[in-house]
Write a protein that holds these residues in place. Structure first.
Motif, mmCIF file in Angstrom:
data_model
loop_
_atom_site.group_PDB
_atom_site.id
_atom_site.type_symbol
_atom_site.label_atom_id
_atom_site.label_comp_id
_atom_site.label_asym_id
_atom_site.label_seq_id
_atom_site.Cartn_x
_atom_site.Cartn_y
_atom_site.Cartn_z
ATOM 1 N N UNK A 10 -72.635 12.568 89.488
ATOM 2 C CA UNK A 10 -72.693 13.922 88.945
ATOM 3 C C UNK A 10 -71.287 14.503 88.915
ATOM 4 N N UNK A 11 -70.940 15.082 87.776
ATOM 5 C CA UNK A 11 -69.642 15.751 87.643
ATOM 6 C C UNK A 11 -69.863 17.102 86.995
ATOM 7 N N UNK A 12 -69.244 18.132 87.550
ATOM 8 C CA UNK A 12 -69.399 19.480 87.004
ATOM 9 C C UNK A 12 -68.073 20.211 87.131
ATOM 10 N N UNK A 13 -67.601 20.749 86.020
ATOM 11 C CA UNK A 13 -66.349 21.511 86.011
ATOM 12 C C UNK A 13 -66.598 22.824 85.284
ATOM 13 N N UNK A 14 -66.296 23.921 85.949
ATOM 14 C CA UNK A 14 -66.394 25.248 85.340
ATOM 15 C C UNK A 14 -65.065 25.962 85.541
ATOM 16 N N UNK A 15 -64.615 26.662 84.515
ATOM 17 C CA UNK A 15 -63.359 27.401 84.592
ATOM 18 C C UNK A 15 -63.467 28.634 83.706
ATOM 19 N N UNK A 16 -62.682 29.648 84.050
ATOM 20 C CA UNK A 16 -62.740 30.838 83.222
ATOM 21 C C UNK A 16 -61.877 31.958 83.748
ATOM 22 N N UNK A 17 -62.044 33.080 83.101
ATOM 23 C CA UNK A 17 -61.333 34.291 83.462
ATOM 24 C C UNK A 17 -62.337 35.421 83.618
ATOM 25 N N UNK A 18 -62.076 36.312 84.548
ATOM 26 C CA UNK A 18 -62.865 37.539 84.617
ATOM 27 C C UNK A 18 -61.944 38.680 84.994
ATOM 28 N N UNK A 19 -62.376 39.855 84.642
ATOM 29 C CA UNK A 19 -61.510 40.990 84.922
ATOM 30 C C UNK A 19 -62.187 42.307 84.634
ATOM 31 N N UNK A 20 -61.393 43.343 84.662
ATOM 32 C CA UNK A 20 -61.902 44.682 84.421
ATOM 33 C C UNK A 20 -60.787 45.523 83.828
ATOM 34 N N UNK A 21 -61.178 46.542 83.137
ATOM 35 C CA UNK A 21 -60.213 47.511 82.642
ATOM 36 C C UNK A 21 -60.922 48.859 82.520
ATOM 37 N N UNK A 22 -60.155 49.870 82.357
ATOM 38 C CA UNK A 22 -60.708 51.214 82.303
ATOM 39 C C UNK A 22 -60.530 51.719 80.877
ATOM 40 N N UNK A 23 -61.633 51.866 80.158
ATOM 41 C CA UNK A 23 -61.593 52.333 78.783
ATOM 42 C C UNK A 23 -62.714 53.298 78.505
ATOM 43 N N UNK A 24 -62.467 54.200 77.609
ATOM 44 C CA UNK A 24 -63.472 55.207 77.261
ATOM 45 C C UNK A 24 -63.954 55.948 78.508
ATOM 46 N N UNK A 25 -63.032 56.172 79.443
ATOM 47 C CA UNK A 25 -63.300 56.932 80.668
ATOM 48 C C UNK A 25 -64.288 56.258 81.596
ATOM 49 N N UNK A 26 -64.485 54.939 81.409
ATOM 50 C CA UNK A 26 -65.438 54.218 82.271
ATOM 51 C C UNK A 26 -64.888 52.820 82.571
#
Length: 982
Positions: free
Chosen positions: A448-464
């Motif tokens: 079994x081989x499993x590879x996951x990669x990515x980006x996550x984040x946050x920003x403040x827009x439209x006052x939320x």
């Protein structure tokens, strides 16, 4: 941080079967790298101000993709922490989940079936060595398994292309917690989430070096289990990481070690043994009687006895090969006492060895963006074992293959009868068990081989605040199965055929001489090593965004939206001897296929009213998902949820959801194969005159007696299958009364009740073969009889059992839970939690006939009983460095049909032809001690099934005399564990 009230509701909504009350009181520990379960803290400069100056965390919990400041939701979600998983005393995620009251019958390593039984109709193979999970008794294919919010690759065991996930591919030591959503979630997650979702959250970081060792053993047989684990992790200002190496080794247990498993059906002796014996059973017509062994019969049905039917064996005597017509004194009519007991050769527990590497890292690119990657690589070696492979020749063999047309030449030097045994004329059956060739060994090697990669984040827009993530997954499961102890039927045909055809390396075969008369040279010609391969692949890309949309009077209207693309491939490649149809074992053909799907979803959470008498807060959630499959087209599935905070401490919730399950690769493209079902032919010496008349109408002679309980049925996929569709409804209450908070008798107390109703339409399955056969004989209706063919002798030699969108499955029930935690005292702290599921209804109905399948509530059938009640009660005690627990697991009674075993004492109610599998209690105890001192050392010991409760006897189960999907192995299981941290 979260308010105390918010957290109170969060843990109240997560009552669970094995939960530690103390752990439930604590805040939810959520990984910050998960694509679906994520804790992200806004940077100080972007965070909105709150009255107390404290920043709020945003999390998502399985069942919703909207991040909230609490764990509250309309969905029923169970949560198991790593500590709670360990408290069960087992070291496999799948084994823990199968103990949950919401779980139903599913595959595990107590099942010894491999290629010896053949291939089920769904094209998925038998999954040897795998462990799966079924929720609501709807099957593993209708449960979606996620890891950190992303799909996991399906299992592979080199016998087909499965539609289920093998939980053994996920190392126990890499798991931080498990969340189980117990309602339909196709609107959020897509296909397969009809019965619910299992989301396994992995560890995202560590603190130094952790070492763990575990050893456990069964009182029945060997079955020793050893696990070793070493992990190292750390974290800095902008990074976190962990690496984990794990080893798992489970020894097998022989069926001979358990009295109920030593015969084919408990308490029946050799009655259900095999007619393929080491001394050979011969069933053929002879023109003349031989020493009175072969009584005259009316073989052509004209009312005149014209031939003698021989059903003979030389059990105990090696038949002499030098006589011609008069049978030797060693031959006698075949009786029950001559049958072969294959049961002790099987396994009660299958051996399995796994070595895994898991690693995960996160790096904060900036204050608002985090990159992550996780990788898993694991190898599994597992094994199944069966008795020496029988050789059946002649039309009564019923294999549907070459063996049905193989006879014995008159000039074969080992033919004791002096006449040709011709399958088109006088031969019905030759059955020989070549014990000289040894047992069948099915060995699986799975990577079994499993590879996951990515980006996550946050920003403040439209006052939320807005949160986003993008993810890529590449995964595969590759398996090779090697089978020793199987035979080439084409070579057998030459070895028992005319001598002129047995030339070159061909060696004439002695099928009649008794044990030891098949020489190594003969074995060398007829045996071969069978090698098969399978592969599953998953490629996935997804992107999600969630945040607030606008402010309403009762709160913020929040949303989540996303896109996902998946590409799924699967293949199964049998041995070339099998593909040519020359294998004496179960025939099959290659299968391969693929499909892709593009999806988009949107979810809204709408605060309707709040701060009113009787309505502290009322929220409505809406979700819908569009899916476009290359295999069948498009579908849209939606979901509605209501969350009503009645007053402080009382929460009411309900959900309605549409669901679907796309046909799997095996179901669509599975090539024709064979499954050797354990079937009882109603036409075998029936006592009912009406049944006898119907059997004669089907061409069955009055003298017919079933020679072999295993009847081969033809299985295979169906490219015309449509998706399954479903509707589910859940409703429940969570009550955490203020009058039970910080009292002298309770620190807190919680109650939960959830009602569920699930209906699946166009369910993909094959007709239950025994039910179809019974109804064919009872009614003579072509709807049941089409596809079933018989030889002139009456035996079934063809049975079509391919897949259909068969009908409808309905199930209803209740989940109940009570959780109590006492205040601390001089005697420590006590806690009790109880959780149970009552299944009110389970019914599967065929669209073609309108008749119900035999599986139902309180019924044991086909190794998949559905108890009306399953529950667990656990008492926890913590005192200084010591903790202990005592758990009682309960399974209510089941009833099975005894069938042909009705005349034996093991059938409890012979007049009704039924047997009751009595209610069962399992007692588990466990204690841990954290050794005082500078060294962080913890010692743990426990015994599962302390009172040595044996599983109830099952006479209809396929192997080992009990239902391995419902009950524990017989005997106690004791274990020791040591954990050390640096």
């Amino acid at each position: 941080m979260r308010s105390s009230r918010a957290m109170s509701t969060a843990w109240a909504g997560g009552l669970l079967l094995f939960a530690s009350p103390l752990a439930l009181a604590q805040s939810i520990d959520v990984d910050d790298n998960s694509a679906d379960l994520e804790l992200i803290t806004l940077p100080e400069s972007a965070a909105p101000a709150v009255d107390d100056g404290v920043r709020l965390d945003a999390i998502t919990v399985t069942g919703s993709r909207i991040k909230k400041t609490t764990g509250e939701a309309a969905n029923p979600v169970l949560s198991l922490s790593a500590e709670e998983l360990a408290a069960t005393g087992v070291t496999s995620i799948g084994d823990v989940l199968q103990r949950l009251s919401v779980s139903g019958s599913s595959l595990n390593t107590k099942f010894n079936s491999a290629g010896n039984f053949g291939f089920p109709a769904d094209g998925g193979g038998v999954g040897s060595g795998s462990t799966t999970v079924s929720l609501r008794n709807l099957g593993a294919k209708r449960v979606l398994v996620l890891v950190d919010g992303l799909r996991w690759v399906n299992e592979s065991s080199a016998s087909g292309v499965s539609a289920a996930v093998d939980l053994n591919t996920i190392p126990f030591s890499s798991v931080e917690r498990v969340e189980i959503l117990t309602d339909g979630a196709s609107a959020l997650y897509g296909s397969d989430a009809i019965a619910g979702v299992v989301n396994i959250i992995t560890k995202s970081s560590g603190n130094g070096l952790n070492l763990n060792a575990y050893v456990g053993d069964h009182s029945t047989g060997d079955g020793m289990t050893t696990t070793l684990n070493a992990s190292y992790g750390g974290q800095g200002r902008n990074y976190r990481y962990i690496a984990d190496v794990s080893y798992y080794d489970q020894n097998g247990i022989s069926s001979a070690d358990y009295s109920q498993a030593r015969v084919p059906k408990p308490g029946t002796g050799l009655a259900f043994g095999s007619s393929a014996t080491p001394f050979t059973r011969s069933v053929f017509f002879n023109d003349d009687e031989a020493d009175g062994l072969c009584p005259n019969v009316d073989s052509d049905g004209d009312g005149i006895a014209d031939r003698a039917l021989c059903d003979i064996t030389a059990n105990g005597v090696a038949a002499a090969p030098d006589f011609v017509q008069d049978f030797p004194d060693g031959f006698h009519p075949f009786t029950t006492d001559d049958r072969y007991n294959y049961a002790p050769e099987n396994l009660l527990l299958t051996p399995s060895e796994r070595l895994g590497l898991f690693a995960q890292g996160q790096f904060d690119i900036s204050n608002n963006i985090t990159a992550y990657a996780r990788v898993l690589s694991q190898n599994r070696d597992s094994e199944n074992r069966a008795a020496p492979e029988p050789i059946f020749l002649g039309p009564e063999a019923g294999t549907g293959g070459m063996a049905d047309n193989v006879g014995i030449a008159a000039d074969n030097p080992f033919n004791p009868y002096g006449i040709a045994l011709d399958p088109s004329d006088n031969l019905l059956l030759i059955g020989r068990r070549p014990v000289e060739g040894g047992p069948r060994i099915f060995s699986q090697d799975v990577d079994t081989f499993y590879l996951a990669a990515g980006l996550n984040g946050d920003f403040y827009g439209f006052a939320r605040p807005l949160f986003w993530d993008v993810n890529l997954v590449s995964a595969s499961n590759k398996a090779t199965q090697t089978v020793h102890g199987t035979y080439n039927i084409a070579n057998i045909a030459r070895a028992v055929g005319p001598l002129d055809d047995c030339s070159g390396d061909c060696v004439p075969l002695n099928l009649f001489g008794g044990p030891g008369t098949i020489t190594p040279e003969m074995l060398g010609y007829i045996q071969f090593v069978e090698v098969a391969h399978s592969r599953q692949e998953l490629a996935l890309a997804s992107a999600n965004v969630t945040g607030g949309l606008l402010d309403l009077s009762a709160g913020t209207l929040s949303y989540a939206a996303g896109l996902e693309y998946r590409d799924v491939k699967g293949s199964y490649t049998p041995d070339e001897v099998v593909v040519r149809g020359e294998s004496n074992g179960v025939p099959s053909l290659p299968t391969s296929g693929s499909y892709s799907v593009s999806e988009a979803y949107v979810e809204l959470e709408i605060p309707v009213v709040g701060d009113l008498p009787g309505v502290r807060q009322l929220d409505v959630s809406l979700a819908s998902r569009f899916s476009d499959y290359s295999s069948f087209g498009t579908t849209v599935n939606s979901k509605v949820g209501v969350r009503w905070d009645v007053f402080d401490g009382l929460l009411a919730r309900a959900t309605w959801a549409e669901g679907f399950r796309a046909p799997s690769i095996g179901e669509l493209y599975g090539s024709p194969a064979r499954f050797d079902a354990q079937l009882e032919d109603p036409c075998s010496q029936p006592s009912d005159p009406e049944i006898q008349a119907n059997c004669e109408e089907l061409g069955v002679p009055p003298t017919y007696s079933q020679a072999n309980p295993q009847i081969s049925v033809r299985t295979g996929g169906n490219a015309a299958l449509e998706p399954e569709t479903a509707e589910s409804l859940t409703a429940g209450l969570v009550y955490s009364p203020n009058w039970a908070v910080n009292q002298p008798w309770a620190k807190r107390m919680d109650f939960e009740i959830t009602w569920y109703d699930i209906e699946v339409d166009d369910a993909i399955q094959a007709v239950d073969a025994q039910t179809q056969l019974d109804r064919c004989v009872q009614t003579l209706d072509p709807a049941f009889c089409n596809g079933i063919s018989r030889a002139s002798s009456g035996g079934i030699n063809g049975f079509d059992n391919t897949l259909l969108n068969l009908g409808q499955v309905e199930t209803q029930g209740l989940d109940l839970a009570i959780d109590w935690l006492a205040p601390g005292s001089a005697y420590g702290q006590f806690g009790i939690n109880w959780s149970a599921t009552r299944v009110e209804r389970f019914r599967a109905v065929s669209k073609a006939t309108g008749l119900a399948e035999p599986r139902g509530v309180g019924v044991e059938v086909a190794d998949s009983g559905i108890p009306r009640w399953r529950s667990s009660l656990r008492l926890n005690w913590d005192y200084a460095e010591i903790s202990a627990s005592w758990a009682v697991r309960y399974v209510s009674k089941l009833t099975e049909q005894c069938g042909d075993a009705a005349a034996f004492p093991s059938c409890g109610n012979p007049d009704a032809g039924t047997n009751t599998l009595s209610e069962t209690f399992y007692h588990d105890v466990r204690a841990s001690w954290r050794v005082p001192g500078d060294t962080d050392l913890t010692l743990t010991a426990g015994i599962n099934n302390l009172l040595d409760e044996d599983p109830p006897v099952c006479v209809s189960c396929s192997l080992n005399g009990y239902d391995a999907s419902v009950y524990d192995l017989p005997g106690q299981f004791a274990y020791l564990q040591i954990g050390l941290r640096y």
